[in-house]
Design a protein around this motif. Structure first.
Motif, PDB file in Angstrom:
ATOM      1  N   VAL A  95      87.878 -62.620 -37.660  1.00  0.00           N
ATOM      2  CA  VAL A  95      87.814 -62.189 -36.264  1.00  0.00           C
ATOM      3  C   VAL A  95      89.101 -62.559 -35.523  1.00  0.00           C
ATOM      4  O   VAL A  95      89.781 -63.549 -35.854  1.00  0.00           O
ATOM      5  N   ARG A  96      89.409 -61.736 -34.539  1.00  0.00           N
ATOM      6  CA  ARG A  96      90.569 -61.988 -33.660  1.00  0.00           C
ATOM      7  C   ARG A  96      90.151 -61.705 -32.220  1.00  0.00           C
ATOM      8  O   ARG A  96      89.613 -60.636 -31.919  1.00  0.00           O
ATOM      9  N   TYR A  97      90.373 -62.691 -31.357  1.00  0.00           N
ATOM     10  CA  TYR A  97      90.093 -62.550 -29.927  1.00  0.00           C
ATOM     11  C   TYR A  97      91.432 -62.563 -29.194  1.00  0.00           C
ATOM     12  O   TYR A  97      92.171 -63.557 -29.257  1.00  0.00           O
ATOM     13  N   GLU A  98      91.745 -61.464 -28.514  1.00  0.00           N
ATOM     14  CA  GLU A  98      92.966 -61.405 -27.721  1.00  0.00           C
ATOM     15  C   GLU A  98      92.642 -61.759 -26.272  1.00  0.00           C
ATOM     16  O   GLU A  98      91.497 -62.093 -25.930  1.00  0.00           O
ATOM     17  N   ASP A 145      94.777 -73.309 -33.325  1.00  0.00           N
ATOM     18  CA  ASP A 145      94.461 -74.190 -32.202  1.00  0.00           C
ATOM     19  C   ASP A 145      94.530 -73.429 -30.892  1.00  0.00           C
ATOM     20  O   ASP A 145      95.366 -72.536 -30.712  1.00  0.00           O
ATOM     21  N   LEU A 146      93.655 -73.801 -29.958  1.00  0.00           N
ATOM     22  CA  LEU A 146      93.723 -73.310 -28.586  1.00  0.00           C
ATOM     23  C   LEU A 146      93.541 -74.496 -27.648  1.00  0.00           C
ATOM     24  O   LEU A 146      92.730 -75.399 -27.920  1.00  0.00           O
ATOM     25  N   ASN A 168      95.376 -65.753 -22.186  1.00  0.00           N
ATOM     26  CA  ASN A 168      96.806 -65.800 -22.513  1.00  0.00           C
ATOM     27  C   ASN A 168      97.057 -66.397 -23.894  1.00  0.00           C
ATOM     28  O   ASN A 168      97.963 -67.235 -24.080  1.00  0.00           O
ATOM     29  N   ALA A 169      96.264 -65.997 -24.853  1.00  0.00           N
ATOM     30  CA  ALA A 169      96.424 -66.491 -26.220  1.00  0.00           C
ATOM     31  C   ALA A 169      95.703 -65.554 -27.173  1.00  0.00           C
ATOM     32  O   ALA A 169      95.077 -64.573 -26.753  1.00  0.00           O
TER      33      ALA A 169
END
Length: 787
Positions: A675-678, A711-712, A763-764
């Motif tokens: 999965v990718r969350y923009e 990391d976030l 913003n990540a």
């Protein structure tokens, strides 16, 4: 059976037979005045109210009366010859009319249905005329077990030069189970040369004349001959016209006798067709008004190419070489209209069944969600008999469906099946006639089997063709060589409605369950033991809420059944009587993945292509399947770790690590979902448990391993929030977050505590991977068993 004493007896004009005054549906054996002899196969009966008028309206409205009068007075057929006719104004019907052979010395013509559609239409006319009442009386008095009306004809004449009986038996020896009922419709009343319009003679030599009287019919059985007496009605422009209704208890004894008497265009002299009529019109709950239709035919054509002969119209023009040798094709395929057989079935259901209703407006929605099949007990308790088709009424036609309208021709280049197959069946291109054969058989199967048998009641709404090519594929033979796939998508065309139910199509091996009650806690406590802790020391006063060194990383217990639930309940919940499930185990393992493993999974997601994520629909379809839908509740992107990704030794090492921890084979794992969350993307509160999985071969999802691949910061968000547990996991590269979807006490029950959401990213970009672990083998389950 109540007996009736007849008091008003009179004698026929030739002083042969006694005859009483008969009320509607009375039966009286035709009895000799001289010696009181009577034949149990020869009766008079009072016609049911409305039968004569209904039949007269039928022959007048469909042009039969005019046609017969025209033939008798303007255009006599040659003796022994016949022609096909299409009569009627709006709904055209096909008949065959023939003149008796020269032996009869009569201009008598007989007209009867030339196909099954017209025959079925006449059966409905008999129902409207209350012939059911007569059949009930006849069946009881004659000791029959069941009755079917298998033929209807109309006979008309204006001249007979010889009144001697020269006919063969109407029906030879059938064991006193086959009869014909002669119903007078038009009787000359002026200047009639004889009051005896029927001469009868039985095997014992009892002979005499029988009057035709208004509202009185004559029943003739085994070995009774009959003929019209000498008469000439032409001077008065008269016509004598009657209906002949053929009915029988059809069994092994009577069938051959009946078949030997069938020398008509219709019904066919075929044992299979005759047996398909058994018990249709009296006996049990069946009658003319509640007509279940005939049983499915297994008639086969005797010669090759019948489908083409039907298309060329040869069924109508060549009786001997085509109509008789292409019985099935000529009966079923000609003039076929998709859905017509089912439509007629519903049209003729009783209209006064006030019990066939739903008890709640929720029934229709739940029926459309497939619960009629997947949870019949619930739907019956809720009173959803109408929406589920557990009961049937004429308006049920608006609910029932055969599915997608079927294609009669498929371009081989557009055949989805052929694109992926090289087998002989897929290369064969069926003719239009063969496809229609599948369609007609499917309709008959639905009417005669599925809609009439309680065994199929739970699948009546769901069983249909879900693809427009189903009949094409069935004609290719795929019902046999791909029974499972066709059972899911084309159960109607394959005549196997029970296969639409996954419990039949995909039986479950419960012995392969990897967990039972209590096993989840055993597994989590084992992890703590592997981290050097003694699970026997844990209690509500000493919960395992620390961080421990596990062989696969730093294991932190976020939630456990030993935690104080009171801290998580609202004041309202604390004061309620509601019983709450025990708290679940939720743990995280820092360093579960290496830097290289995280990066490799991110790269595979990009190379395999991310697409908009979908979520389980909140509703199931009518066949019990849950669709994946794009939704505003989930805006992330995802890909799947398959092929090269799944075979990568680095990735298989990750799976092997999970297998070592859980003790559950990799076969029970779904493919890793990458999965990718923009920026701004999220997945609102949801649960990984899917109720429909409980009915699947692979069983429910037991556990989720969510793997954080980068990391976030707190400002960038993207955490995994468990609102009920008042906890949010922060994304940390290489960390695994593990929680159950089911309770420890019952691994088929959803754990209400583990609802969760993926918070919006700011913003990540957030990368992760979902690993879902099932109760049973997931990887080897066929596509048609995935629900």
């Amino acid at each position: 059976l109540e007996c009736k004493i007849f008091t008003e007896i009179y004698v026929t004009n030739d002083n042969t037979f006694l005859s009483p005054s008969l009320d509607s549906n009375d039966l009286f054996p035709i009895t000799s005045k001289e010696n009181m002899q009577f034949d149990p196969k020869l009766w008079k009966f009072g016609l049911p109210v409305g039968l004569s008028n209904t039949l007269i309206s039928y022959i007048e409205n469909n042009g039969i009366y005019d046609e017969l009068r025209h033939l008798l007075y303007d255009d006599l057929l040659d003796a022994g010859s016949g022609i096909l006719l299409t009569l009627g104004t709006n709904d055209k019907k096909r008949y065959y009319v023939e003149r008796l052979s020269a032996d009869w010395e009569s201009n008598e013509h007989i007209i009867y249905p030339a196909d099954e559609k017209t025959h079925e239409d006449l059966l409905r006319v008999l129902a409207e005329g209350n012939f059911d009442h007569s059949l009930d009386r006849i069946g009881k008095i004659m000791g029959l077990n069941h009755i079917a009306v298998y033929h209807v004809a109309f006979t008309a004449m204006s001249n007979a030069a010889n009144g001697d009986i020269s006919s063969p038996y109407t029906i030879p020896q059938s064991g006193s189970k086959a009869f014909s009922a002669i119903v007078p419709l038009f009787i000359p009343t002026e200047n009639r040369p004889s009051t005896n319009v029927l001469v009868v003679e039985n095997a014992d030599g009892m002979r005499g004349g029988v009057n035709f009287e208004k509202d009185i019919g004559v029943i003739i059985g085994d070995s009774v001959k009959h003929a019209s007496p000498e008469c000439d009605l032409r001077a008065m422009n008269g016509i004598q016209l009657a209906a002949i209704l053929y009915f029988a208890e059809i069994d092994e004894e009577s069938a051959q006798a009946i078949i030997s008497s069938l020398d008509h265009l219709f019904p066919p002299p075929d044992e299979v067709w005759l047996y398909a009529q058994v018990k249709r019109h009296w006996g049990g709950r069946n009658n003319l008004r509640n007509n279940p239709g005939r049983l499915p035919l297994s008639i086969s054509d005797e010669i090759y190419g019948c489908h083409h002969l039907v298309d060329e119209g040869k069924c109508d023009t060549d009786y001997e070489e085509v109509a008789l040798k292409c019985l099935r094709s000529c009966l079923l395929l000609k003039d076929y209209i998709e859905g017509s057989y089912v439509e007629e079935f519903f049209k003729n259901l009783p209209k006064d069944d006030a019990t066939c209703v739903d008890q709640t407006p929720e029934c229709q929605v739940e029926a459309n969600n497939g619960l009629c099949m997947t949870d019949k007990t619930h739907m019956e308790e809720k009173g959803c008999h109408y929406s589920c088709l557990y009961c049937l009424a004429p308006t049920s036609a608006s609910i029932f469906s055969m599915g997608e309208s079927q294609l009669l021709e498929v371009d081989p280049d557009d055949d989805d099946w052929q694109e992926d197959s090289t087998d002989d069946a897929s290369r064969y291109i069926p003719t239009e006639g063969e496809i229609i054969d599948v369609m007609t058989t499917a309709e008959e199967y639905m009417v005669n089997v599925v809609l009439m048998n309680e065994e199929y009641s739970h699948v009546r709404l769901s069983c249909r063709n879900y693809d427009e090519k189903c009949s094409y594929w069935a004609a290719q033979g795929h019902c046999e060589d791909a029974a499972g796939w066709m059972g899911k998508h084309c159960a109607a065309a394959c005549l196997n409605c029970l296969m639409i139910d996954p419990e039949n199509r995909c039986p479950i091996d419960y012995n392969s369950n990897v967990m039972g009650p209590g096993d989840l806690s055993i597994m989590f406590e084992r992890w703590l033991a592997e981290s050097g802790q003694d699970p026997s020391l844990f209690s509500i006063d000493n919960p395992p809420n620390g961080t421990y060194d596990h062989p696969f990383g730093k294991l932190s217990v976020i939630s456990s059944p030993y935690d104080d639930m009171e801290k998580l309940l609202t004041e309202e919940e604390k004061g309620s009587d509601e019983e709450f499930q025990p708290l679940p185990w939720v743990v995280s393992i820092d360093g579960f993945l290496s830097e290289e493993e995280c990066q490799r999974l991110i790269e595979y997601g990009s190379t395999q292509g991310y697409e908009r994520s979908s979520a389980y629909s909140s509703e199931t379809s009518v066949d019990g399947f849950v669709d994946f839908l794009q939704s505003d509740t989930r805006t992330s992107m995802n890909s799947w770790c398959q092929d090269e990704c799944a075979a990568d030794p680095l990735i298989t090492g990750v799976i092997r690590r999970m297998v070592q921890m859980t003790g559950i084979s990799a076969e029970n794992y779904e493919d890793l979902q990458l999965v990718r969350y923009e920026n701004g993307q999220y997945y609102q509160q949801h649960h990984d448990f899917a109720q429909n999985h409980a009915r699947a071969q692979y069983g429910p999802r037991l556990l989720t391993f969510f793997l954080y691949l980068n990391d976030l910061s707190d400002e960038q968000g993207g955490g995994t929030k468990f609102d009920h547990l008042k906890f949010t996991a922060k994304p940390q590269r290489g960390m695994a977050l593990i929680w159950p979807s089911v309770t420890n006490e019952d691994p088929y029950e959803m754990d209400e505590w583990t609802w969760h959401e993926a918070l919006p990213v700011s913003n990540a970009v957030k990368y992760g991977a979902n690993a879902w672990i099932h109760m049973r083998n997931y990887q080897d389950v066929e596509e048609y068993c995935r629900i």
